[in-house]
Design a protein around this motif. Structure first.
Motif, PDB file in Angstrom:
ATOM      1  N   THR A   8      -6.247  63.637  42.245  1.00  0.00           N
ATOM      2  CA  THR A   8      -6.085  63.329  43.606  1.00  0.00           C
ATOM      3  C   THR A   8      -5.515  64.401  44.051  1.00  0.00           C
ATOM      4  O   THR A   8      -4.327  64.880  43.677  1.00  0.00           O
ATOM      5  CB  THR A   8      -5.080  62.185  43.542  1.00  0.00           C
ATOM      6  N   PRO A   9      -6.052  65.171  45.382  1.00  0.00           N
ATOM      7  CA  PRO A   9      -5.250  66.039  46.008  1.00  0.00           C
ATOM      8  C   PRO A   9      -4.210  65.769  46.796  1.00  0.00           C
ATOM      9  O   PRO A   9      -4.102  64.295  47.012  1.00  0.00           O
ATOM     10  CB  PRO A   9      -6.488  66.415  46.786  1.00  0.00           C
ATOM     11  N   HIS A  10      -3.063  66.275  46.906  1.00  0.00           N
ATOM     12  CA  HIS A  10      -1.953  66.236  47.662  1.00  0.00           C
ATOM     13  C   HIS A  10      -2.211  65.291  48.891  1.00  0.00           C
ATOM     14  O   HIS A  10      -1.401  64.126  49.304  1.00  0.00           O
ATOM     15  CB  HIS A  10      -0.919  67.277  47.905  1.00  0.00           C
TER      16      HIS A  10
END
Length: 183
Positions: A8-10
């Motif tokens: 998951t991207p930030h």
């Protein structure tokens, strides 16, 4: 790809953490059943800590079968613990390098629904693995009571997690649109 991992991207993690309903509890219990790099748990806890002045304890249970991630998970958990201690909040983390579905499929049993000794969570946050399961896969077979046709691993994650929530608990999941298709 073989493990169905999509980290998951930030920015997405921060958004997911921000949609949790604020609580004024002194203790919260969180489950991250496919924790990856622990970014979702961190985002959720950061959001809760920012809106809850009463919070004094976080109990965090995380699962990931990829043991290559264990050193990273431990490093991030230690940083999170220090970050929370600075805010007078204690963190208790338990990492399970077990298959989440196999370890928790008993939650789908009707007998287990009313077991007062079972662990229940205030929040469950996840970007579960994504892959189809064959009808004869051991995870499919362990959840046969809810499987009708070919299923996807994330559907089993969601079904089990829905039974692990407190009555007022919240599930925050990333799932594809295909979750709503099929039987």
């Amino acid at each position: 790809k073989d493990k169905g991992q999509f980290f998951t991207p930030h920015g997405i993690a921060k958004f997911m953490g921000s949609i949790a309903t604020p609580t004024q509890s002194t203790t919260i219990r969180i489950l991250d059943p496919g924790c990856g790099s622990l970014v979702l748990s961190c985002a959720l806890i950061e959001s809760i800590a920012a809106t809850n002045n009463c919070l004094r304890e976080v109990i965090l249970d995380v699962y990931d079968t990829d043991t290559c991630l264990t050193p990273l998970i431990n490093k991030v958990a230690n940083y999170l613990k220090e970050w929370l201690e600075y805010r007078n909040i204690t963190l208790h983390t338990s990492l399970y390098n077990d298959d989440f579905v196999i370890s928790n499929h008993h939650y789908l049993s009707s007998q287990d629904l009313f077991d007062s000794n079972r662990v229940r969570y205030d929040y469950i946050i996840s970007n579960p693995p994504y892959f189809k399961l064959a009808k004869d896969d051991y995870r499919t077979q362990s959840c046969i009571d809810i499987v009708d046709g070919q299923t996807n691993i994330y559907a089993l994650f969601m079904a089990i997690c829905s039974r692990m929530l407190k009555d007022t608990g919240e599930m925050i999941f990333i799932t594809p649109r295909s979750f709503a298709s099929g039987r």
